[in-house]
Design a protein around this motif. Structure first.
Motif, mmCIF file in Angstrom:
data_model
loop_
_atom_site.group_PDB
_atom_site.id
_atom_site.type_symbol
_atom_site.label_atom_id
_atom_site.label_comp_id
_atom_site.label_asym_id
_atom_site.label_seq_id
_atom_site.Cartn_x
_atom_site.Cartn_y
_atom_site.Cartn_z
ATOM 1 N N ARG A 1 -2.395 10.019 -10.973
ATOM 2 C CA ARG A 1 -1.509 10.838 -11.810
ATOM 3 C C ARG A 1 -0.254 11.272 -11.056
ATOM 4 N NH1 ARG A 1 -3.476 10.279 -16.334
ATOM 5 N NH2 ARG A 1 -5.505 10.867 -17.068
ATOM 6 N N ARG A 2 0.145 10.453 -10.085
ATOM 7 C CA ARG A 2 1.371 10.712 -9.323
ATOM 8 C C ARG A 2 2.355 9.559 -9.472
ATOM 9 N NH1 ARG A 2 -0.606 12.082 -3.342
ATOM 10 N NH2 ARG A 2 1.625 11.859 -3.024
ATOM 11 N N GLY A 3 2.009 8.572 -10.293
ATOM 12 C CA GLY A 3 2.878 7.420 -10.478
ATOM 13 C C GLY A 3 2.765 6.369 -9.391
ATOM 14 N N LEU A 4 1.741 6.469 -8.552
ATOM 15 C CA LEU A 4 1.611 5.531 -7.439
ATOM 16 C C LEU A 4 1.340 4.109 -7.907
ATOM 17 C CD1 LEU A 4 -0.455 7.634 -4.872
ATOM 18 C CD2 LEU A 4 1.998 7.191 -4.895
ATOM 19 N N ALA A 5 0.448 3.952 -8.878
ATOM 20 C CA ALA A 5 0.141 2.595 -9.357
ATOM 21 C C ALA A 5 1.403 1.933 -9.897
ATOM 22 C CB ALA A 5 -0.958 2.632 -10.414
ATOM 23 N N ALA A 6 2.162 2.654 -10.708
ATOM 24 C CA ALA A 6 3.392 2.082 -11.266
ATOM 25 C C ALA A 6 4.378 1.729 -10.157
ATOM 26 C CB ALA A 6 4.025 3.059 -12.261
ATOM 27 N N ARG A 7 4.482 2.564 -9.162
ATOM 28 C CA ARG A 7 5.398 2.294 -8.039
ATOM 29 C C ARG A 7 4.957 1.042 -7.265
ATOM 30 N NH1 ARG A 7 7.322 6.675 -3.471
ATOM 31 N NH2 ARG A 7 8.511 5.195 -2.219
ATOM 32 N N LEU A 8 3.660 0.909 -7.029
ATOM 33 C CA LEU A 8 3.136 -0.267 -6.332
ATOM 34 C C LEU A 8 3.329 -1.536 -7.169
ATOM 35 C CD1 LEU A 8 -0.080 1.403 -4.936
ATOM 36 C CD2 LEU A 8 1.823 0.530 -3.552
ATOM 37 N N ILE A 9 3.066 -1.432 -8.459
ATOM 38 C CA ILE A 9 3.242 -2.579 -9.360
ATOM 39 C C ILE A 9 4.696 -3.023 -9.365
ATOM 40 C CG2 ILE A 9 3.204 -3.261 -11.798
ATOM 41 C CD1 ILE A 9 0.641 -1.429 -11.997
ATOM 42 N N GLU A 10 5.622 -2.081 -9.461
ATOM 43 C CA GLU A 10 7.041 -2.435 -9.441
ATOM 44 C C GLU A 10 7.433 -3.061 -8.102
ATOM 45 O OE1 GLU A 10 9.189 -2.609 -12.007
ATOM 46 O OE2 GLU A 10 7.342 -2.111 -13.090
ATOM 47 N N VAL B 1 0.818 -1.208 0.000
ATOM 48 C CA VAL B 1 0.000 0.000 0.000
ATOM 49 C C VAL B 1 0.853 1.260 0.000
ATOM 50 C CG1 VAL B 1 -2.026 -1.062 1.080
ATOM 51 C CG2 VAL B 1 -0.247 -0.050 2.531
ATOM 52 N N ALA B 2 0.251 2.324 -0.506
ATOM 53 C CA ALA B 2 0.848 3.660 -0.452
ATOM 54 C C ALA B 2 0.072 4.454 0.593
ATOM 55 C CB ALA B 2 0.755 4.338 -1.812
ATOM 56 N N LEU B 3 0.815 5.110 1.468
ATOM 57 C CA LEU B 3 0.221 5.917 2.536
ATOM 58 C C LEU B 3 0.878 7.291 2.540
ATOM 59 C CD1 LEU B 3 0.997 2.959 4.635
ATOM 60 C CD2 LEU B 3 -1.305 3.832 4.895
ATOM 61 N N GLU B 4 0.089 8.284 2.886
ATOM 62 C CA GLU B 4 0.617 9.634 3.033
ATOM 63 C C GLU B 4 -0.074 10.270 4.226
ATOM 64 O OE1 GLU B 4 2.095 12.614 -0.266
ATOM 65 O OE2 GLU B 4 -0.099 12.570 -0.169
ATOM 66 N N HIS B 5 0.697 10.752 5.181
ATOM 67 C CA HIS B 5 0.141 11.322 6.417
ATOM 68 C C HIS B 5 -0.835 10.343 7.062
ATOM 69 C CE1 HIS B 5 2.051 15.002 5.135
ATOM 70 N NE2 HIS B 5 1.334 15.012 4.031
ATOM 71 N N ASP B 6 -0.465 9.074 7.067
ATOM 72 C CA ASP B 6 -1.251 7.980 7.627
ATOM 73 C C ASP B 6 -2.590 7.756 6.910
ATOM 74 O OD1 ASP B 6 -1.205 5.815 9.443
ATOM 75 O OD2 ASP B 6 -2.709 6.831 10.670
ATOM 76 N N GLN B 7 -2.751 8.326 5.730
ATOM 77 C CA GLN B 7 -3.959 8.119 4.924
ATOM 78 C C GLN B 7 -3.646 7.132 3.809
ATOM 79 O OE1 GLN B 7 -7.110 9.593 5.557
ATOM 80 N NE2 GLN B 7 -5.971 10.005 7.441
ATOM 81 N N LEU B 8 -4.529 6.164 3.629
ATOM 82 C CA LEU B 8 -4.373 5.171 2.579
ATOM 83 C C LEU B 8 -4.652 5.807 1.221
ATOM 84 C CD1 LEU B 8 -3.927 2.148 1.933
ATOM 85 C CD2 LEU B 8 -6.405 1.838 2.233
ATOM 86 N N LEU B 9 -3.715 5.638 0.277
ATOM 87 C CA LEU B 9 -3.885 6.177 -1.067
ATOM 88 C C LEU B 9 -4.229 5.097 -2.085
ATOM 89 C CD1 LEU B 9 -0.864 8.656 -1.241
ATOM 90 C CD2 LEU B 9 -3.222 9.115 -0.529
ATOM 91 N N GLY B 10 -3.767 3.868 -1.839
ATOM 92 C CA GLY B 10 -4.050 2.783 -2.781
ATOM 93 C C GLY B 10 -3.173 1.596 -2.491
ATOM 94 N N GLY B 11 -3.319 0.582 -3.343
ATOM 95 C CA GLY B 11 -2.542 -0.626 -3.138
ATOM 96 C C GLY B 11 -2.516 -1.516 -4.367
ATOM 97 N N ALA B 12 -1.692 -2.535 -4.279
ATOM 98 C CA ALA B 12 -1.577 -3.579 -5.305
ATOM 99 C C ALA B 12 -1.202 -4.856 -4.564
ATOM 100 C CB ALA B 12 -0.510 -3.226 -6.338
ATOM 101 N N SER B 13 -1.680 -5.982 -5.082
ATOM 102 C CA SER B 13 -1.477 -7.245 -4.375
ATOM 103 C C SER B 13 -0.768 -8.289 -5.219
ATOM 104 C CB SER B 13 -2.829 -7.826 -3.939
ATOM 105 O OG SER B 13 -3.447 -7.009 -2.997
ATOM 106 N N LEU B 14 -0.089 -9.174 -4.514
ATOM 107 C CA LEU B 14 0.441 -10.403 -5.079
ATOM 108 C C LEU B 14 -0.506 -11.500 -4.611
ATOM 109 C CD1 LEU B 14 2.747 -11.844 -6.595
ATOM 110 C CD2 LEU B 14 3.849 -12.156 -4.371
ATOM 111 N N ALA B 15 -1.206 -12.105 -5.559
ATOM 112 C CA ALA B 15 -2.227 -13.103 -5.230
ATOM 113 C C ALA B 15 -1.811 -14.473 -5.745
ATOM 114 C CB ALA B 15 -3.568 -12.705 -5.845
ATOM 115 N N ASN B 16 -2.105 -15.478 -4.962
ATOM 116 C CA ASN B 16 -1.839 -16.851 -5.396
ATOM 117 C C ASN B 16 -2.724 -17.234 -6.566
ATOM 118 O OD1 ASN B 16 -0.038 -17.078 -3.283
ATOM 119 N ND2 ASN B 16 -1.470 -18.150 -1.958
ATOM 120 N N ASP B 17 -3.989 -16.831 -6.514
ATOM 121 C CA ASP B 17 -4.970 -17.234 -7.516
ATOM 122 C C ASP B 17 -5.919 -16.073 -7.739
ATOM 123 O OD1 ASP B 17 -6.675 -18.639 -9.199
ATOM 124 O OD2 ASP B 17 -7.707 -19.650 -7.559
ATOM 125 N N ASP B 18 -6.001 -15.585 -8.968
ATOM 126 C CA ASP B 18 -6.901 -14.470 -9.249
ATOM 127 C C ASP B 18 -7.823 -14.750 -10.422
ATOM 128 O OD1 ASP B 18 -7.836 -11.863 -8.552
ATOM 129 O OD2 ASP B 18 -6.807 -11.064 -10.309
#
Length: 152
Positions: A93-102, A54-71
């Motif tokens: 539009r801050r590059g968060l998804a790409a950062r989480l994916i990487e 997950v991405a957090l800023e000032h203790d606020q959740l901004l988003g996330g990405a998961s590694l799943a066994n089965d999707d």
């Protein structure tokens, strides 16, 4: 200050992340209640089935990405999966998804995996820009989907 960390270290944010996913991907949860999904997602943080970064800023959740066994139940021979990618609209539009994916890709590589998979109905071109390749097109949940992979 922006932080990227595992959701298991911030379980007070787990139900919110699960709710965002449930609302964003309603077609995948048509036969499951929000409460049931929140319990499954929470358990998956502890046992590794839905390991979420997950991405957090000032203790606020901004988003996330998961590694799943089965999707994708129709393809049990494939895995692991990049899954559950969501960034709240006001944080996009801050590059968060790409950062989480990487981050997920790096973790999977360090865990010894050679390939990750994902499925998407709307973001094929975005993932292609990040190095993902289309394996096939298929229909699921009443939508055209793209099965994609990325060598790690």
């Amino acid at each position: 200050m922006l932080r990227v960390d595992w959701l298991v270290n911030h379980m007070d944010k787990c139900n919110l992340m699960a709710e965002w996913l449930y609302r964003e991907f309603t077609y995948e949860f048509a036969h499951q209640s929000l409460g049931h999904w929140q319990k499954e997602f929470s358990a998956g943080q502890r046992d590794g089935r839905w390991k979420c970064l997950v991405a957090l800023e000032h203790d606020q959740l901004l988003g996330g990405a998961s590694l799943a066994n089965d999707d994708l139940p129709e393809r049990p021979e494939l895995g692991p999966w990049l899954a559950c990618i969501f960034v709240r609209p006001d944080a996009r539009r801050r590059g968060l998804a790409a950062r989480l994916i990487e981050g997920i890709c790096n973790h999977a590589r360090q865990a010894g995996f050679a390939t990750l998979y994902l499925h998407t109905h709307s973001e094929r071109d975005y993932y292609a820009k990040l190095g993902w390749e289309v394996l096939e097109r298929f229909e699921a949940w009443g939508k055209e989907q793209w099965l994609m992979s990325r060598r790690l």
